[in-house]
Design a protein around this motif. Sequence first.
Motif, PDB file in Angstrom:
ATOM      1  N   PHE A 168      52.312 -24.793  48.699  1.00 40.30           N
ATOM      2  CA  PHE A 168      51.702 -24.372  49.959  1.00 40.30           C
ATOM      3  C   PHE A 168      50.366 -23.708  49.656  1.00 40.30           C
ATOM      4  O   PHE A 168      50.249 -22.898  48.734  1.00 40.30           O
ATOM      5  CB  PHE A 168      52.604 -23.394  50.706  1.00 40.30           C
ATOM      6  CG  PHE A 168      53.802 -24.041  51.335  1.00 40.30           C
ATOM      7  CD1 PHE A 168      53.653 -24.822  52.467  1.00 40.30           C
ATOM      8  CD2 PHE A 168      55.071 -23.882  50.799  1.00 40.30           C
ATOM      9  CE1 PHE A 168      54.743 -25.440  53.062  1.00 40.30           C
ATOM     10  CE2 PHE A 168      56.174 -24.490  51.371  1.00 40.30           C
ATOM     11  CZ  PHE A 168      56.005 -25.275  52.508  1.00 40.30           C
ATOM     12  N   ARG A 169      49.368 -24.047  50.449  1.00 36.76           N
ATOM     13  CA  ARG A 169      48.048 -23.459  50.314  1.00 36.76           C
ATOM     14  C   ARG A 169      47.513 -23.095  51.693  1.00 36.76           C
ATOM     15  O   ARG A 169      47.967 -23.632  52.714  1.00 36.76           O
ATOM     16  CB  ARG A 169      47.075 -24.436  49.642  1.00 36.76           C
ATOM     17  CG  ARG A 169      47.416 -24.753  48.185  1.00 36.76           C
ATOM     18  CD  ARG A 169      47.168 -23.540  47.297  1.00 36.76           C
ATOM     19  NE  ARG A 169      47.427 -23.826  45.887  1.00 36.76           N
ATOM     20  CZ  ARG A 169      48.575 -23.602  45.270  1.00 36.76           C
ATOM     21  NH1 ARG A 169      49.603 -23.103  45.962  1.00 36.76           N
ATOM     22  NH2 ARG A 169      48.731 -23.871  43.991  1.00 36.76           N
ATOM     23  N   THR A 170      46.544 -22.193  51.726  1.00 33.15           N
ATOM     24  CA  THR A 170      45.907 -21.822  52.985  1.00 33.15           C
ATOM     25  C   THR A 170      45.262 -23.046  53.621  1.00 33.15           C
ATOM     26  O   THR A 170      44.659 -23.867  52.930  1.00 33.15           O
ATOM     27  CB  THR A 170      44.821 -20.760  52.736  1.00 33.15           C
ATOM     28  OG1 THR A 170      45.429 -19.620  52.123  1.00 33.15           O
ATOM     29  CG2 THR A 170      44.155 -20.342  54.031  1.00 33.15           C
ATOM     30  N   ALA A 171      45.402 -23.187  54.931  1.00 36.82           N
ATOM     31  CA  ALA A 171      44.773 -24.291  55.638  1.00 36.82           C
ATOM     32  C   ALA A 171      43.263 -24.266  55.380  1.00 36.82           C
ATOM     33  O   ALA A 171      42.650 -23.189  55.410  1.00 36.82           O
ATOM     34  CB  ALA A 171      45.051 -24.197  57.130  1.00 36.82           C
ATOM     35  N   PRO A 172      42.663 -25.413  55.085  1.00 35.25           N
ATOM     36  CA  PRO A 172      41.235 -25.449  54.730  1.00 35.25           C
ATOM     37  C   PRO A 172      40.326 -24.762  55.727  1.00 35.25           C
ATOM     38  O   PRO A 172      39.353 -24.102  55.344  1.00 35.25           O
ATOM     39  CB  PRO A 172      40.935 -26.959  54.653  1.00 35.25           C
ATOM     40  CG  PRO A 172      42.251 -27.577  54.305  1.00 35.25           C
ATOM     41  CD  PRO A 172      43.271 -26.760  55.031  1.00 35.25           C
ATOM     42  N   ASP A 173      40.627 -24.868  57.032  1.00 36.74           N
ATOM     43  CA  ASP A 173      39.730 -24.277  58.035  1.00 36.74           C
ATOM     44  C   ASP A 173      39.835 -22.754  58.094  1.00 36.74           C
ATOM     45  O   ASP A 173      39.008 -22.099  58.736  1.00 36.74           O
ATOM     46  CB  ASP A 173      40.023 -24.869  59.423  1.00 36.74           C
ATOM     47  CG  ASP A 173      41.445 -24.589  59.875  1.00 36.74           C
ATOM     48  OD1 ASP A 173      42.377 -24.840  59.089  1.00 36.74           O
ATOM     49  OD2 ASP A 173      41.623 -24.121  61.019  1.00 36.74           O
ATOM     50  N   LEU A 174      40.827 -22.174  57.398  1.00 37.25           N
ATOM     51  CA  LEU A 174      40.985 -20.714  57.392  1.00 37.25           C
ATOM     52  C   LEU A 174      40.529 -20.085  56.083  1.00 37.25           C
ATOM     53  O   LEU A 174      40.507 -18.860  55.967  1.00 37.25           O
ATOM     54  CB  LEU A 174      42.452 -20.344  57.632  1.00 37.25           C
ATOM     55  CG  LEU A 174      43.076 -20.809  58.948  1.00 37.25           C
ATOM     56  CD1 LEU A 174      44.537 -20.400  58.996  1.00 37.25           C
ATOM     57  CD2 LEU A 174      42.323 -20.246  60.140  1.00 37.25           C
ATOM     58  N   ALA A 175      40.191 -20.916  55.109  1.00 38.97           N
ATOM     59  CA  ALA A 175      39.851 -20.392  53.782  1.00 38.97           C
ATOM     60  C   ALA A 175      38.696 -19.406  53.837  1.00 38.97           C
ATOM     61  O   ALA A 175      38.702 -18.371  53.162  1.00 38.97           O
ATOM     62  CB  ALA A 175      39.522 -21.551  52.840  1.00 38.97           C
ATOM     63  N   GLY A 176      37.678 -19.700  54.651  1.00 38.59           N
ATOM     64  CA  GLY A 176      36.517 -18.810  54.748  1.00 38.59           C
ATOM     65  C   GLY A 176      36.877 -17.438  55.269  1.00 38.59           C
ATOM     66  O   GLY A 176      36.353 -16.424  54.799  1.00 38.59           O
ATOM     67  N   ALA A 177      37.788 -17.379  56.234  1.00 42.21           N
ATOM     68  CA  ALA A 177      38.178 -16.103  56.835  1.00 42.21           C
ATOM     69  C   ALA A 177      38.970 -15.238  55.871  1.00 42.21           C
ATOM     70  O   ALA A 177      38.992 -14.006  55.998  1.00 42.21           O
ATOM     71  CB  ALA A 177      39.002 -16.350  58.096  1.00 42.21           C
ATOM     72  N   LEU A 178      39.618 -15.858  54.890  1.00 39.03           N
ATOM     73  CA  LEU A 178      40.459 -15.110  53.953  1.00 39.03           C
ATOM     74  C   LEU A 178      39.783 -14.846  52.622  1.00 39.03           C
ATOM     75  O   LEU A 178      40.334 -14.160  51.779  1.00 39.03           O
ATOM     76  CB  LEU A 178      41.761 -15.874  53.700  1.00 39.03           C
ATOM     77  CG  LEU A 178      42.645 -16.134  54.921  1.00 39.03           C
ATOM     78  CD1 LEU A 178      43.881 -16.906  54.517  1.00 39.03           C
ATOM     79  CD2 LEU A 178      43.038 -14.827  55.590  1.00 39.03           C
ATOM     80  N   ARG A 179      38.603 -15.409  52.434  1.00 38.60           N
ATOM     81  CA  ARG A 179      37.955 -15.305  51.132  1.00 38.60           C
ATOM     82  C   ARG A 179      37.749 -13.853  50.713  1.00 38.60           C
ATOM     83  O   ARG A 179      37.859 -13.506  49.550  1.00 38.60           O
ATOM     84  CB  ARG A 179      36.615 -16.048  51.145  1.00 38.60           C
ATOM     85  CG  ARG A 179      35.962 -16.190  49.775  1.00 38.60           C
ATOM     86  CD  ARG A 179      34.821 -17.184  49.816  1.00 38.60           C
ATOM     87  NE  ARG A 179      35.282 -18.543  50.055  1.00 38.60           N
ATOM     88  CZ  ARG A 179      34.888 -19.310  51.068  1.00 38.60           C
ATOM     89  NH1 ARG A 179      34.036 -18.837  51.953  1.00 38.60           N
ATOM     90  NH2 ARG A 179      35.354 -20.525  51.210  1.00 38.60           N
ATOM     91  N   GLY A 180      37.463 -12.982  51.645  1.00 33.27           N
ATOM     92  CA  GLY A 180      37.218 -11.584  51.308  1.00 33.27           C
ATOM     93  C   GLY A 180      38.461 -10.864  50.822  1.00 33.27           C
ATOM     94  O   GLY A 180      38.367  -9.832  50.160  1.00 33.27           O
TER      95      GLY A 180
END
Length: 215
Positions: free
Chosen positions: A74-86
């Motif tokens: 399982f991985r973070t959905a690609p469209d949410l990766a930016g929001a979680l990068r921090g």
Amino acid sequence: MSAKLSRTPEPPVPPYVVRLAEALIFSAPAPLGPAALAARLPPGTDVPAVVAEIARAYGSRGLTLVRVAGGYAFRTAPDLAGALRGDAPEPRKLSRAALETLAIVAYHQPVTRAEIEEIRGVTTSKGSLDLLLETGWVRLRGRRRTPGRPVTYGTTPAFLDHFGLDAVSDLPGLDELKGLGLIEGRLPAGFRVPQPGDGADPDDDPPPGEGEPSG
């Protein structure tokens, strides 16, 4: 008048089996391969059907099921990766020399230190290879059956996992390598991108035993 033949529909996957597979994949410390997953599910389970059902269920959620390093995870959905990068820990920075060395190992494995230096055109410091071994992205592959018995290096499942690859054969082209940060700046003379592979080299012996020098 001939009777019309109809195909018997496949039986649905039992919800319990889907939930069990989901839990096994979620709790696994590394991508879980199809064989390992099948071994933990009831005998005769249609693993591809189970995986497809999980992937469908997570199609619009915050997590997504991916095939990586030869297994499922399982991985973070690609469209949410930016929001979680921090929130993610800062990855360890690799020097340009280490990045170039990693790229050469990935595409030319199994490869010796001398071969890495020949491709880069400069001496490769022991520190660069030690750092890659420490990150878990590079491993000892074996020893060449040549004078001096030099150690050969190759990539690991952790390397595939980090860069979202299912197999070494999925490695990207040169431009994509630069985009991934595997290669920075001007490439050394003679650098090329061959067809990668991770099969055994007939000129290699097994990796050094415990306590042997790494060369």
